[in-house]
Scaffold this active site. Structure first.
Site, PDB file in Angstrom:
ATOM      1  N   ARG A   7     -10.892  -5.568  16.722  1.00  0.00           N
ATOM      2  CA  ARG A   7      -9.757  -5.612  15.809  1.00  0.00           C
ATOM      3  C   ARG A   7     -10.194  -5.769  14.354  1.00  0.00           C
ATOM      4  NH1 ARG A   7      -7.448  -9.617  17.890  1.00  0.00           N
ATOM      5  NH2 ARG A   7      -7.811 -11.187  16.268  1.00  0.00           N
ATOM      6  N   TYR A  28       9.793   3.148  -1.746  1.00  0.00           N
ATOM      7  CA  TYR A  28       9.845   3.804  -0.435  1.00  0.00           C
ATOM      8  C   TYR A  28      10.831   3.048   0.460  1.00  0.00           C
ATOM      9  CZ  TYR A  28       7.721   5.149   4.134  1.00  0.00           C
ATOM     10  OH  TYR A  28       7.477   5.586   5.422  1.00  0.00           O
ATOM     11  N   LYS A  63      -0.431  10.646   4.996  1.00  0.00           N
ATOM     12  CA  LYS A  63      -0.009  11.795   4.211  1.00  0.00           C
ATOM     13  C   LYS A  63      -1.207  12.676   3.848  1.00  0.00           C
ATOM     14  CE  LYS A  63       4.266  10.022   3.936  1.00  0.00           C
ATOM     15  NZ  LYS A  63       4.176   8.717   4.585  1.00  0.00           N
ATOM     16  N   ASP A  86       2.031   1.389  -4.990  1.00  0.00           N
ATOM     17  CA  ASP A  86       1.936   2.424  -3.961  1.00  0.00           C
ATOM     18  C   ASP A  86       1.500   3.719  -4.645  1.00  0.00           C
ATOM     19  OD1 ASP A  86       2.403   4.462  -2.070  1.00  0.00           O
ATOM     20  OD2 ASP A  86       4.076   3.389  -1.164  1.00  0.00           O
TER      21      ASP A  86
END
Length: 405
Positions: free
Chosen positions: A63, A116, A213, A188
């Site tokens: 992890r 967003y 993206k 962002d």
């Protein structure tokens, strides 16, 4: 492979950073490590790794990351200009991580009103629920944000441009006000990527982005990235552990592979996006084109100052009050798929109503907002597709032929 150099161009950095060393029988690309348990040679080795588990590059448990994940994080850090990067399961996870890491009950969070929308929901439904006062501000506030900063203000969250309505923020002015008050800033940077804007160079403390993206680039993996200064790195790593965040090594591999073509793809998205925006400005059925790279955009001067290029994502306002007409236009497009996200090779279209997700500003545009994403198809084919669908949806018999070259 030679050590990375700070004076390399972005094309070279994208091709070289985070790769395995050449020669000696090693692969060009980093091998993928699927791991949960990590084997240790001794109890002392386990104890030593546990003490350093939040340090960059420490292999402790699956992890916490593996060598291929660390190499990719280092590549992103080299592009963004920070100290370190943390890969997380999605873009939204990246948006939320700094909030969890640094905000406490009683803190005040300032957020751009053009944020967003899923991040806005997380702030309202999760962060606010944990005793944080979340306040949204006009994205064009600039240095005026100083008037909103209180003694309990802990963080300012920016997104420039907004991924739906494309306001460009005056990042240096906001960061200057924040620094004067001892307030942290998060931005962002998904729309631009580090190739077209480096928020850290503009004064931002932490940069988040959806690698889903442009970096992945093929619409087939989900990943988020958080890049920061050294002062914030450990707290972000610890918070990622609290949340149980883990970036899948398979998704990281896809992102690392997509990274190698990022400069070439971004140049094409820039070129095609601007060409489509200019073409649409000439159609009478389009009331307004919202693209920061166009001189007609109210924030064009800020974009020109702070950005090296544009994205393929922008919006138009169709000159119709009818949602049915706008839906007919979107559904009749052949080369623009209907769907969320963007950043892949395929063009996309989405109808949106920003009005319901605003509190500090009002959305009062006449007409229907249509968000368009310019993929990698030929620009003339995309122009022809847009013109045909607009003419058909609006029933415009006077403009049946539109020149697209």
């Amino acid at each position: 492979m030679s050590a990375p150099r700070r004076d390399w161009h972005d094309d070279t950095k994208v091709a070289r950073l985070g790769r395995a060393h050449d020669g000696d029988g090693l692969t060009v690309n980093r091998p993928l490590h699927r791991a949960s348990t990590i084997g240790f040679s001794s109890v002392a080795a386990i104890d030593a790794a546990k003490k350093k588990r939040f340090d960059k590059g420490t292999v402790f448990y699956g992890r916490f990351g593996t060598p291929d994940v660390f190499a990719f994080e280092d590549a992103i850090t080299g592009l963004e200009g920070g100290y370190g990067t943390i890969a997380v399961p999605s873009g939204l996870a990246a948006c939320v991580l700094p909030l969890v890491a640094f905000l406490r009950p009683g803190d005040h969070l300032l957020v751009t009103d053009a944020v967003y929308e899923p991040a806005r929901t997380s702030m309202g439904e999760f962060i606010r629920r944990n005793g944080v006062d979340v306040e949204f501000y006009d994205p064009r506030i600039g240095a005026g944000i100083a008037a909103l900063i209180r003694p309990e203000t802990r963080m300012i969250y920016l997104e420039t441009p907004g991924s739906l309505t494309f306001e460009v923020q005056d990042v240096p002015a906001i960061c200057a006000a924040a620094k004067a008050a001892g307030v942290m800033t998060v931005a962002d940077n998904t729309w631009a990527t580090a190739l077209n804007c480096r928020p850290i160079d503009l004064g931002v403390d932490i940069v988040v982005q959806s690698a889903t993206k442009y970096i992945v680039g093929h619409s087939d993996a989900m990943l988020g990235l958080v890049t920061c200064h050294e002062a914030h790195y450990r707290a972000l790593r610890e918070a990622a552990n609290w949340l149980g965040y883990r970036a899948s090594p398979d998704d990281v591999y896809m992102a690392a592979r997509g990274l190698r073509t990022l400069t070439a793809r971004m140049r094409q998205h820039h070129e095609t996006g601007i060409a489509l925006a200019r073409f649409l400005e000439g159609l009478p059925q389009v009331r307004r084109v919202i693209h920061p790279a166009l001189p007609s955009h109210p924030d064009h001067a800020l974009w020109k100052r702070d950005f090296a290029g544009a994205s393929g994502l922008f919006a138009i306002i169709l000159d119709t009050p009818s949602h049915a007409t706008a839906a007919a236009f979107a559904e009749d497009l052949e080369l623009f798929g209907l769907g969320f996200s963007w950043g892949g090779y395929e063009s996309l279209v989405l109808l949106a109503d920003p009005a319901h997700a605003r509190t500090a500003t009002n959305w009062t545009e006449d007409g229907i907002l249509v968000r368009l994403y310019a993929g990698l198809e030929h620009v003339d084919d995309l122009k022809a597709d847009l013109a045909r669908a607009i003419l058909k949806a609006t029933g415009d018999t006077a403009n049946r032929s539109v020149h697209v070259a």
